[in-house]
Design a protein around this motif. Structure first.
Motif, PDB file in Angstrom:
ATOM      1  N   THR A   1       0.917  -1.423   0.091  1.00 29.69           N
ATOM      2  CA  THR A   1      -0.104  -0.261   0.806  1.00 29.69           C
ATOM      3  C   THR A   1       0.789   1.546  -0.189  1.00 29.69           C
ATOM      4  O   THR A   1       0.462   2.273  -0.582  1.00 29.69           O
ATOM      5  N   ASP A   2       1.711   1.357   1.181  1.00 24.40           N
ATOM      6  CA  ASP A   2       2.580   2.824   1.433  1.00 24.40           C
ATOM      7  C   ASP A   2       3.447   2.493   0.000  1.00 24.40           C
ATOM      8  O   ASP A   2       3.777   4.085  -0.856  1.00 24.40           O
ATOM      9  N   TYR A   3       3.909   1.631  -0.712  1.00 25.12           N
ATOM     10  CA  TYR A   3       4.975   1.824  -1.925  1.00 25.12           C
ATOM     11  C   TYR A   3       3.832   2.352  -3.103  1.00 25.12           C
ATOM     12  O   TYR A   3       4.647   3.476  -4.112  1.00 25.12           O
ATOM     13  N   GLN A   4       2.467   2.208  -3.229  1.00 25.06           N
ATOM     14  CA  GLN A   4       2.168   1.554  -4.168  1.00 25.06           C
ATOM     15  C   GLN A   4       1.689   3.094  -4.195  1.00 25.06           C
ATOM     16  O   GLN A   4       1.541   3.992  -5.712  1.00 25.06           O
ATOM     17  N   LEU A   5       1.117   3.358  -3.183  1.00 26.71           N
ATOM     18  CA  LEU A   5       1.210   5.249  -3.169  1.00 26.71           C
ATOM     19  C   LEU A   5       2.053   6.364  -3.171  1.00 26.71           C
ATOM     20  O   LEU A   5       1.788   7.218  -3.826  1.00 26.71           O
ATOM     21  N   ALA A   6       2.948   5.654  -3.120  1.00 27.09           N
ATOM     22  CA  ALA A   6       4.624   6.813  -3.346  1.00 27.09           C
ATOM     23  C   ALA A   6       4.927   6.770  -4.375  1.00 27.09           C
ATOM     24  O   ALA A   6       4.773   7.720  -5.384  1.00 27.09           O
ATOM     25  N   VAL A   7       4.092   5.781  -5.579  1.00 27.32           N
ATOM     26  CA  VAL A   7       4.578   5.561  -7.115  1.00 27.32           C
ATOM     27  C   VAL A   7       3.258   6.676  -7.308  1.00 27.32           C
ATOM     28  O   VAL A   7       3.665   7.292  -8.725  1.00 27.32           O
ATOM     29  N   ARG A   8       2.343   6.707  -7.287  1.00 26.45           N
ATOM     30  CA  ARG A   8       0.953   7.560  -7.482  1.00 26.45           C
ATOM     31  C   ARG A   8       1.320   9.121  -7.546  1.00 26.45           C
ATOM     32  O   ARG A   8       1.137   9.730  -8.014  1.00 26.45           O
ATOM     33  N   ARG A   9       1.994   9.200  -6.075  1.00 24.76           N
ATOM     34  CA  ARG A   9       2.802  10.691  -5.568  1.00 24.76           C
ATOM     35  C   ARG A   9       3.579  10.713  -6.865  1.00 24.76           C
ATOM     36  O   ARG A   9       3.492  12.482  -7.044  1.00 24.76           O
ATOM     37  N   ALA A  10       4.554  10.264  -7.122  1.00 27.82           N
ATOM     38  CA  ALA A  10       5.609  10.406  -8.039  1.00 27.82           C
ATOM     39  C   ALA A  10       5.026  10.887  -9.617  1.00 27.82           C
ATOM     40  O   ALA A  10       5.652  11.065 -10.668  1.00 27.82           O
ATOM     41  N   GLU A  11       4.141   9.689  -9.281  1.00 23.91           N
ATOM     42  CA  GLU A  11       3.235   9.680 -11.559  1.00 23.91           C
ATOM     43  C   GLU A  11       3.066  11.238 -11.295  1.00 23.91           C
ATOM     44  O   GLU A  11       3.164  12.566 -12.406  1.00 23.91           O
ATOM     45  N   ALA A  12       2.260  11.464 -10.285  1.00 28.04           N
ATOM     46  CA  ALA A  12       1.187  12.888 -10.220  1.00 28.04           C
ATOM     47  C   ALA A  12       2.553  14.410 -10.517  1.00 28.04           C
ATOM     48  O   ALA A  12       2.452  14.879 -11.715  1.00 28.04           O
ATOM     49  N   GLU A  13       3.850  13.960  -9.686  1.00 26.29           N
ATOM     50  CA  GLU A  13       4.225  15.162  -9.620  1.00 26.29           C
ATOM     51  C   GLU A  13       5.184  15.089 -11.235  1.00 26.29           C
ATOM     52  O   GLU A  13       5.436  16.287 -11.389  1.00 26.29           O
ATOM     53  N   HIS A  14       5.410  13.828 -11.104  1.00 26.89           N
ATOM     54  CA  HIS A  14       6.147  14.090 -12.867  1.00 26.89           C
ATOM     55  C   HIS A  14       5.193  14.227 -14.165  1.00 26.89           C
ATOM     56  O   HIS A  14       5.724  14.578 -15.048  1.00 26.89           O
ATOM     57  N   GLN A  15       4.017  14.391 -13.424  1.00 25.78           N
ATOM     58  CA  GLN A  15       2.937  15.293 -15.060  1.00 25.78           C
ATOM     59  C   GLN A  15       2.778  16.353 -14.351  1.00 25.78           C
ATOM     60  O   GLN A  15       2.850  17.020 -15.385  1.00 25.78           O
ATOM     61  N   GLN A  16       3.490  16.257 -13.524  1.00 28.75           N
ATOM     62  CA  GLN A  16       2.895  18.296 -13.714  1.00 28.75           C
ATOM     63  C   GLN A  16       3.780  18.786 -14.122  1.00 28.75           C
ATOM     64  O   GLN A  16       3.625  19.818 -14.760  1.00 28.75           O
ATOM     65  N   ALA A  17       4.826  18.268 -13.836  1.00 32.72           N
ATOM     66  CA  ALA A  17       6.797  18.949 -14.331  1.00 32.72           C
ATOM     67  C   ALA A  17       6.891  18.514 -15.656  1.00 32.72           C
ATOM     68  O   ALA A  17       7.121  19.743 -16.145  1.00 32.72           O
ATOM     69  N   THR A  18       6.312  17.767 -16.693  1.00 30.52           N
ATOM     70  CA  THR A  18       5.881  17.585 -17.518  1.00 30.52           C
ATOM     71  C   THR A  18       5.283  18.508 -18.553  1.00 30.52           C
ATOM     72  O   THR A  18       5.695  19.453 -19.198  1.00 30.52           O
ATOM     73  N   SER A  19       3.936  19.166 -17.634  1.00 31.92           N
ATOM     74  CA  SER A  19       3.211  19.682 -17.820  1.00 31.92           C
ATOM     75  C   SER A  19       4.023  21.794 -18.410  1.00 31.92           C
ATOM     76  O   SER A  19       4.367  22.621 -19.340  1.00 31.92           O
ATOM     77  N   THR A  20       4.614  21.669 -16.817  1.00 29.45           N
ATOM     78  CA  THR A  20       5.588  22.690 -16.504  1.00 29.45           C
ATOM     79  C   THR A  20       6.371  22.858 -17.956  1.00 29.45           C
ATOM     80  O   THR A  20       6.813  23.986 -18.446  1.00 29.45           O
ATOM     81  N   LEU A  21       7.250  22.155 -17.527  1.00 28.43           N
ATOM     82  CA  LEU A  21       8.384  21.517 -18.741  1.00 28.43           C
ATOM     83  C   LEU A  21       8.311  22.420 -20.257  1.00 28.43           C
ATOM     84  O   LEU A  21       8.527  23.368 -20.767  1.00 28.43           O
ATOM     85  N   SER A  22       6.241  21.542 -20.798  1.00 23.75           N
ATOM     86  CA  SER A  22       6.473  22.108 -21.850  1.00 23.75           C
ATOM     87  C   SER A  22       5.264  23.507 -22.127  1.00 23.75           C
ATOM     88  O   SER A  22       5.748  24.063 -23.558  1.00 23.75           O
ATOM     89  N   ARG A  23       4.881  23.727 -21.211  1.00 28.35           N
ATOM     90  CA  ARG A  23       4.885  25.341 -21.007  1.00 28.35           C
ATOM     91  C   ARG A  23       5.560  26.097 -21.050  1.00 28.35           C
ATOM     92  O   ARG A  23       5.796  27.382 -21.988  1.00 28.35           O
ATOM     93  N   GLN A  24       6.808  26.348 -20.110  1.00 23.74           N
ATOM     94  CA  GLN A  24       8.011  27.032 -20.217  1.00 23.74           C
ATOM     95  C   GLN A  24       8.788  26.841 -21.624  1.00 23.74           C
ATOM     96  O   GLN A  24       9.289  28.212 -22.072  1.00 23.74           O
TER      97      GLN A  24
END
Length: 350
Positions: A91-114
């Motif tokens: 459970t804890d490791y799956q949540l960590a993956v989901r959190r990392a996926e969300a942060e990576h997706q946000q960083a991807t969008s920010t990089l594309s916009r910049q």
């Protein structure tokens, strides 16, 4: 009083006169037993007691910590390669993956916009590079989270025989805590210890028949093949460990830890190098090196001869260098000899 002193002087002279005969007595030849050096006999068949072992034994552990949720491994069972041996609550490791996926997706969008804004000269390059760095960091964090999730499962690295469970299911364990001990029984081996006199033939296993007998298979002789050996001898026994494998693994009914009787028989005449002498003929000099006493028939004297010894069999020992066939040496009482001492063969003294 004077007569008493004269008597003591006479006695003293008499004693000194008796002592003057010692050199003459020291020249008296000492009676010794002599033997002629002979060639080493053909290597006989040998039998060794060995132990059946798995190809490898491994204690498995998690690289991460958590609570055990699955532990299907039962001692005595074999788990196929790639199947699950133990699993942590993910459970804890799956949540960590989901959190990392969300942060990576946000960083991807920010990089594309910049990047679009940089092309329009709406932002500075330093702002774009900061967004690019954040994107790479989130990418690493995502990889790390996925890796830790994969570490929450232990899979069999080979067809594994479960020999022991160190913990029970639902236990909270720390990273690197041993969970189970497994053995690779895909190839059972027999380990024996052989003397240094035989280790020189280890590169020629085809010259010998290797067979094992097991208590679990009475009356059957199982052919063996050479696998490997340890190049450092045992510090006490001066023997070398050799690993042999059963030629037909499917025909073997055995488990690691069982005792095996291994016979090593030469297929042809194998003459070991060197010569053989009685063990009683070997002595050590002041430096701890081995030597024998060589007899010179011309003047009836003995002289020390350094030798290199090999394997001992019964009451004889192989001499690898220092002597030739036909040399005559003293067979017993060597510790009382000295260089150039005159001796008489026992046969002449009888």
């Amino acid at each position: 009083m004077k007569s008493a002193w004269s008597l003591m002087l006479i006695v003293a002279l008499g004693v000194s006169g008796c002592g003057s005969e010692d050199p003459a007595r020291s020249d008296t030849a000492r009676v010794v037993k002599l033997v002629d050096v002979s060639t080493a006999q053909q290597l006989p068949s040998r039998r060794f007691i060995g132990r059946v072992e798995a190809r490898q034994t491994v204690d498995l552990s998690f690289r991460v910590g958590g609570q055990l949720s699955e532990l299907p491994a039962t001692p005595g069972t074999v788990i196929a390669q790639g199947e699950t041996i133990a699993r942590l609550d993910p459970t804890d490791y799956q949540l960590a993956v989901r959190r990392a996926e969300a942060e990576h997706q946000q960083a991807t969008s920010t990089l594309s916009r910049q990047r679009n804004l940089l092309e329009q000269n709406a932002v500075s390059r330093s702002v774009f590079e900061e967004a690019e760095t954040q994107y790479r960091l989130t990418e690493v964090q995502l990889d790390n989270a996925r890796q830790e999730l994969s570490y929450s499962v232990i899979e069999a690295p080979f067809d594994a025989l479960i020999t022991r469970r160190m913990v029970d299911n639902h236990t909270n364990v720390q990273p690197n805590t041993d969970i189970v001990r497994v053995q690779d029984v895909g190839e059972l081996r027999v380990r024996i210890n052989i003397p240094e006199g035989l280790i020189r033939y280890i590169d020629e296993p085809e010259r010998f028949d290797l067979e094992a007998q097991l208590v679990s298979m009475p009356g059957q002789r199982l052919p063996l093949v050479y696998r490997e050996h340890v190049t450092e001898p045992d510090e006490v026994a001066q023997t070398y460990e050799v690993a042999l494998a059963f030629r037909d693994q499917d025909a073997v009914i055995a488990l690691p830890g069982m005792t095996a009787s291994v016979s090593v028989s030469p297929r042809e005449v194998v003459e070991p190098p060197g010569v053989v002498v009685p063990v009683s003929a070997i002595a050590k000099d002041s430096n701890g090196d081995f030597r024998v006493w060589r007899y010179t028939a011309d003047d009836g004297t003995v002289h020390p001869q350094p030798v290199v010894v090999g394997e001992m069999q019964d009451r004889h020992i192989a001499v690898l260098s220092g002597l030739d066939v036909g040399d005559t040496i003293v067979a017993a009482g060597v510790h009382a000899l000295r260089d150039g001492m005159r001796v008489r063969p026992m046969e002449e003294a009888l």
